[in-house]
Scaffold this active site. Structure first.
Site, PDB file in Angstrom:
ATOM      1  N   ASP A 276       0.972  -1.183   0.075  1.00  0.00           N
ATOM      2  CA  ASP A 276      -0.048  -0.174  -0.049  1.00  0.00           C
ATOM      3  C   ASP A 276       1.016   1.343   0.030  1.00  0.00           C
ATOM      4  O   ASP A 276       1.780   1.372   0.810  1.00  0.00           O
ATOM      5  CB  ASP A 276      -0.746  -0.104   1.102  1.00  0.00           C
ATOM      6  CG  ASP A 276      -2.293   0.802   1.194  1.00  0.00           C
ATOM      7  OD1 ASP A 276      -2.301   1.537   0.240  1.00  0.00           O
ATOM      8  OD2 ASP A 276      -2.844   1.020   2.144  1.00  0.00           O
TER       9      ASP A 276
ATOM     10  N   ASP B 145     -10.262   4.381  -1.899  1.00  0.00           N
ATOM     11  CA  ASP B 145     -10.992   3.219  -1.240  1.00  0.00           C
ATOM     12  C   ASP B 145     -12.332   3.372  -1.313  1.00  0.00           C
ATOM     13  O   ASP B 145     -13.190   4.312  -1.321  1.00  0.00           O
ATOM     14  CB  ASP B 145     -10.627   3.611   0.410  1.00  0.00           C
ATOM     15  CG  ASP B 145      -9.120   3.320   0.851  1.00  0.00           C
ATOM     16  OD1 ASP B 145      -8.434   3.159  -0.044  1.00  0.00           O
ATOM     17  OD2 ASP B 145      -8.930   3.218   1.867  1.00  0.00           O
TER      18      ASP B 145
HETATM   19  C1  GLA Z   1      -5.370   2.437   2.513  1.00  0.00           C
HETATM   20  C2  GLA Z   1      -5.811   1.341   1.667  1.00  0.00           C
HETATM   21  C3  GLA Z   1      -6.960   0.633   2.352  1.00  0.00           C
HETATM   22  C4  GLA Z   1      -6.582   0.016   3.628  1.00  0.00           C
HETATM   23  C5  GLA Z   1      -5.986   1.090   4.419  1.00  0.00           C
HETATM   24  C6  GLA Z   1      -5.346   0.437   5.728  1.00  0.00           C
HETATM   25  O1  GLA Z   1      -6.568   3.333   2.798  1.00  0.00           O
HETATM   26  O2  GLA Z   1      -6.353   1.700   0.538  1.00  0.00           O
HETATM   27  O3  GLA Z   1      -7.465  -0.619   1.587  1.00  0.00           O
HETATM   28  O4  GLA Z   1      -5.520  -1.020   3.268  1.00  0.00           O
HETATM   29  O5  GLA Z   1      -5.088   1.901   3.952  1.00  0.00           O
HETATM   30  O6  GLA Z   1      -4.714   1.516   6.386  1.00  0.00           O
END
Ligand code: GLA
Length: 502
Positions: free
Chosen positions: A262, A322
């Site tokens: 990520d 997200d």
């Molecule tokens: C980001 C990712 C999410 C999740 C969060 C965790 O926002 O896109 O899918 O993994 O981090 O902190």
């Protein structure tokens, strides 16, 4: 005036000036503040910096942690402050000024902020140049879109080892494993600190990842883990900056089968033009471990990731921000990834983010649309609901084998929308030469939808057709089939065929 008297007067004026400046003239919060709190978050998120500007009762400014920086605004009433960061309706920081310090709560946990000193600034990290671009060979995995469950959408940061063990049990007892949901993925917030050799250890919520992986494997499942090319993840927990190869080896040693990588705080280090090289570094490191590990790129669609995701060894890559558990977010994510359709195929998939089915923010019809569109889009099916409370309705959606078969079709084509308007229509070619057509009613009342064989661009001779939610055969009359579709519901029809010209 004698020096002594002058000094006394300055001192007296200063005593007057401090309280005046702090409260009465409405500038008391102006300045750079360093905030600390015990167990506020994990690891480096124990501290943060506010830069605030108070004018009258209004505050504007920024809040910065190692994770990133965000704009804030708020109000001061007397000594009391309320500062909003991520949610415009609910303040993230609430408290009061006491003796020139901010005393408050951050996400419900106590903090104290005092005027920042030079030692409070975040350390400047050494810039590690990413590698030269090359093509990372395909790891042979994810020939169909990965299926499983991930902790983030339901648990967020509040996930621990017992939750993952319980999720493993539930994937088996619910029938989800046997329907194909085999990856059990721990999202961020498992990470603790590094030992003296630089090995990343779990935090106190997780005792032993290797033992956990063994347990998950004993259930006939695979285990996924999460880290970032930056120093901390999006929730502030330590990640892999400068330790990529070492962490890849650790994950392989633990028996990890899937890595979500990520971007998060990497944005504070690398310019967007280096994203591809930064992801390639981990693609190479995973390959070098010799263990088959699905590589899941999570950088929210930046830098046209679909055009190079497979070149860095990626098996899937997020194409959007997200997902949230609501209709607008779900539809926006799937529609945004439509232009990336040509880049999806066996081994490498566009990822419009994990499923929200069963989390309560949408109606059953909307969740059926969610499942239908993800299957049409050959998207990874990574559930994110509470597996301990699986309603029959949620099960009927997640475990719909006919819909899962659309997602898992070996041809691996991603559907594209062929008609817009209130009845949005998507068509996905299938390996047998047939096709699946999905119609979603975006309007606010039930509408009749007509599907025409001519729209489906079949490559084989049609044999029969099924409605994949009603679980029954349907008849096309004069090359057309019409059905009523309720608001926000899907119609999903599969036309089977024979003799496909592959
Ligand atoms: C980001 C990712 C999410 C999740 C969060 C965790 O926002 O896109 O899918 O993994 O981090 O902190």
């Amino acid at each position: 005036m004698s020096r002594g008297k002058y000094a006394v007067r300055v001192c007296f004026l200063a005593m007057l000036w401090i309280p005046l400046n702090s409260y009465a003239d409405g500038q008391g919060l102006t300045g750079r503040w360093s905030a600390y709190g015990k167990e506020l978050w994990s690891g480096d998120r124990e501290r943060a910096i506010f830069v605030l500007n108070q004018k009258g009762t209004a505050i504007t400014g920024t809040f910065e942690s190692l994770t990133g920086k965000t704009n804030v605004k708020g109000t001061v009433t007397g000594d009391h402050f309320e500062i909003f960061a991520w949610d415009p309706k609910s303040p993230s920081f609430v408290g009061q000024l006491v003796n020139g310090q901010m005393h408050g709560t951050m996400f419900g946990r106590s903090f104290v902020a005092r005027p920042a000193q030079p030692q409070d600034e975040f350390p400047k990290l050494r810039y590690i140049k990413p590698p030269r671009l090359r093509h990372v060979p395909y790891n042979g995995l994810a020939k169909t879109p990965p299926m499983g469950w991930n902790s983030w959408n339901y648990f967020g940061e509040d996930v621990n080892e017992a939750d993952i063990r319980a999720a493993a049990d539930a994937l088996v007892s619910s029938g989800m494993r046997d329907a194909g949901y085999v990856y059990l993925n721990i999202d961020g917030t498992w990470q603790g600190h590094r030992d003296s050799q630089g090995n990343l250890l779990p935090n106190k919520k997780f005792t032993d990842i290797k033992a956990l992986a063994d347990y998950v494997h004993s259930k006939g499942l695979k285990i996924g883990i999460y880290s970032s090319p930056g120093p901390v993840d999006c929730a502030g927990y330590p990640t892999s900056y400068g330790h990529e190869k070492q962490d890849a080896k650790t994950f392989a040693k633990w028996g990890v089968d899937y890595l979500k990588w990520d971007w998060c705080s990497a944005e504070k280090i690398y310019p967007d033009k280096h994203i591809r090289a930064v992801y390639q570094k981990m693609g190479d490191a995973l390959l070098a471990t010799g263990r088959p590990i699905v590589f899941s790129l999570c950088e929210y669609g930046k830098a046209n990731v679909a055009t190079w995701g497979a070149d860095v060894g990626g098996n899937l890559w997020r194409t959007t921000d997200d997902i949230r558990d609501n209709w607008e977010s779900m539809m926006a994510n799937i529609e945004k990834q439509a232009p990336s359709a040509p880049f999806a195929g066996p081994g490498h998939w566009n990822d419009p983010d994990m499923l929200e089915i069963g989390n309560g923010g949408m109606t059953s019809d909307e969740y059926r649309t969610h499942m239908s569109l993800w299957a049409l889009a050959a998207a990874p099916l990574i559930a994110g609901n509470n597996l301990q409370k699986l309603s029959e309705d949620t099960k009927s959606i997640l475990l719909n084998k006919e819909v899962i078969a659309v997602d898992q079709d070996p041809l691996g084509k991603q559907a594209t929308p062929i008609r817009n308007g209130n009845l949005e229509m998507w068509v996905k070619p299938m390996a047998d030469g047939g096709a699946v057509v999905g119609v979603v009613n975006l309007g606010s009342s039930t509408l009749p939808a007509t599907v025409r064989i001519g729209d489906l661009r079949l490559r084989g001779n049609p044999t029969h057709a099924r409605d994949l939610w009603a679980h029954q055969e349907v008849e096309f009359t004069d090359g057309a089939y019409t059905a009523d579709v309720s608001t926000h519901a899907p119609l999903l029809v599969r036309v089977f065929a024979k003799g496909a010209d592959q």
